[in-house]
Design an enzyme around this catalytic site. Structure first.
Site, PDB file in Angstrom:
ATOM      1  N   ASN A 226       0.845  -1.187   0.000  1.00  0.00           N
ATOM      2  CA  ASN A 226       0.000   0.000   0.000  1.00  0.00           C
ATOM      3  C   ASN A 226       0.885   1.243   0.000  1.00  0.00           C
ATOM      4  O   ASN A 226       2.108   1.160   0.190  1.00  0.00           O
ATOM      5  CB  ASN A 226      -0.978  -0.008   1.183  1.00  0.00           C
ATOM      6  CG  ASN A 226      -0.283  -0.045   2.529  1.00  0.00           C
ATOM      7  OD1 ASN A 226       0.696   0.662   2.768  1.00  0.00           O
ATOM      8  ND2 ASN A 226      -0.790  -0.865   3.442  1.00  0.00           N
ATOM      9  N   SER A 228       1.248   3.674   2.051  1.00  0.00           N
ATOM     10  CA  SER A 228       1.928   3.932   3.309  1.00  0.00           C
ATOM     11  C   SER A 228       3.208   3.108   3.433  1.00  0.00           C
ATOM     12  O   SER A 228       4.237   3.597   3.903  1.00  0.00           O
ATOM     13  CB  SER A 228       0.989   3.641   4.485  1.00  0.00           C
ATOM     14  OG  SER A 228       1.660   3.786   5.724  1.00  0.00           O
ATOM     15  N   GLU A 229       3.141   1.843   3.004  1.00  0.00           N
ATOM     16  CA  GLU A 229       4.324   0.988   3.053  1.00  0.00           C
ATOM     17  C   GLU A 229       5.400   1.476   2.097  1.00  0.00           C
ATOM     18  O   GLU A 229       6.599   1.419   2.403  1.00  0.00           O
ATOM     19  CB  GLU A 229       3.929  -0.456   2.745  1.00  0.00           C
ATOM     20  CG  GLU A 229       3.092  -1.096   3.850  1.00  0.00           C
ATOM     21  CD  GLU A 229       2.437  -2.399   3.439  1.00  0.00           C
ATOM     22  OE1 GLU A 229       1.972  -3.126   4.332  1.00  0.00           O
ATOM     23  OE2 GLU A 229       2.368  -2.682   2.220  1.00  0.00           O
ATOM     24  N   ASP A 298      -5.088  -8.356   1.847  1.00  0.00           N
ATOM     25  CA  ASP A 298      -5.160  -9.804   1.616  1.00  0.00           C
ATOM     26  C   ASP A 298      -6.137 -10.122   0.493  1.00  0.00           C
ATOM     27  O   ASP A 298      -5.905 -11.034  -0.306  1.00  0.00           O
ATOM     28  CB  ASP A 298      -5.593 -10.519   2.896  1.00  0.00           C
ATOM     29  CG  ASP A 298      -4.595 -10.325   4.028  1.00  0.00           C
ATOM     30  OD1 ASP A 298      -3.383 -10.355   3.766  1.00  0.00           O
ATOM     31  OD2 ASP A 298      -5.037 -10.126   5.178  1.00  0.00           O
TER      32      ASP A 298
END
Length: 358
Positions: A226, A228-229, A298
């Site tokens: 994502n 943010s990652e 997921d």
């Protein structure tokens, strides 16, 4: 240069619609092996009774408790819910939480490669949700009870030997790395080599979802971080800066050597990066009024795995994942979606597109 078109465009939207629906119809014959950290997602629901006199906190009247598979367990549950044949490999404890976790998994998840160990404590994420009788429950606090992470290297080596024996019949492999040390870049490399040695017409894609170590994985088929990652990996803040998103995506793609990378961006949709191809930006499907993002990643990686296992292009897999992600965030808790829901989303989106053009 940014583009909204597929790098592999079909003759028209009608053909694309039928192609996506055919891919979903084929999910039932796809076998996906999910390897990784199996986590218990516990939800405790209550109604707001009053404010405590002891401290400025709410007092909740207990309602019910629900436990669902999280982490790799949720990825496998999503594969099964979409109609695929899910095989789960991981470790849980012999504690009561481990037993509850295994019993909470739907029948479509094959658990023969889940190891139960008395020396391992099942990790639990407990979310306490509160609300009124006629209002939606909102998360108040989360309590994490982790195992003794990282997992000892001896345990990881023994587990990897067990996993390698499960690769022969799968059509796709998902690595779900939440940082315990059970799934490592070294294990990913051994799996990649083992898959390459198989004598099958269609190579099995290897997908990675790594919370903290994505840059250490090399030459995987694709990954689905994502935004943010991505920011945490590179120490940047993307926000609404398209040039920064482009540079960040290209940097991770180069450093990992992946064949593609799909970045999920919440209300901003998704961005698909491929070497020597223009970046494809896919707008969010559905409403941007999100109910719960728990486990949405997921759902995305499970959908991509099933699609690629069926011969989809990266763009087609990303389109289906975008529909799936848009649907699952409208559900509360660690949720899944079915293949019929996904097919309905494809049809409704293309029907709306046709109505706009007419």
């Amino acid at each position: 240069m940014l583009t909204l078109r597929s790098v592999q465009p079909l003759p028209g939207e009608a053909e694309r619609r039928e192609r996506l629906l055919a891919l979903v119809d084929g999910f039932g014959s796809r076998r996906v092996l999910v390897i990784g950290d199996v986590i218990a997602d516990e939800f405790i629901y209550g109604q707001v009774a009053r404010v405590s006199r002891e401290a400025p906190v709410l007092i909740l009247k207990y309602d019910t408790t629900e436990m669902l598979p999280g982490g790799a367990g949720n990825a496998a549950a999503n594969v099964a819910a979409l109609g695929g044949r899910a095989y789960l490999a991981g470790i849980v404890g012999t504690d009561p939480e481990g037993r509850r976790l295994l019993s909470s998994m739907q029948p479509g998840v094959d658990r023969r490669h889940v190891v139960r160990s008395a020396q391992y404590r099942t990790p639990i994420k407990t979310r306490i949700l509160a609300g009124g009788i006629h209002s939606a429950k909102q998360q108040v606090v989360r309590i994490d009870r982790e195992t003794a992470w990282p997992v000892p290297e001896s345990v990881s080596r023994a587990f990897s030997a067990k996993v390698l024996s499960a690769l022969d019949s799968c059509d796709a492999v998902v690595l779900s790395d939440y940082g315990s040390g059970l799934v490592t870049p070294a294990l990913g490399g051994r799996i990649r080599t083992a898959l390459a040695r198989r004598s099958r017409r269609r190579p099995a894609p290897l997908l990675v979802d790594s919370r903290y170590r994505l840059l250490d994985y090399r030459r995987m088929t694709t990954c689905t971080p994502n935004e943010s990652e991505v920011e945490q990996m590179l120490g940047v803040r993307i926000d609404d800066e398209p040039d920064l998103l482009e540079r960040s995506g290209r940097e991770i793609l180069r450093r990992t050597g992946s064949s593609a990378m799909l970045v999920t961006r919440g209300s901003r949709g998704m961005a698909l990066f491929q070497p020597k191809q223009p970046t494809i930006h896919i707008p969010i499907f559905g409403s941007d009024e999100v109910a719960d993002v728990t486990g949405a990643g997921d759902t995305v990686i499970a959908t991509v795995a099933l699609a690629l296992a069926g011969g989809a292009s990266f763009y087609e897999a990303a389109r289906l994942a975008n529909y799936a992600g848009g649907l699952v965030v409208m559900k509360r808790g660690t949720a899944t979606i079915s293949s019929s829901e996904l097919s309905a989303a494809v049809k409704s989106d293309h029907d709306a597109h046709d109505a706009t053009r007419s």
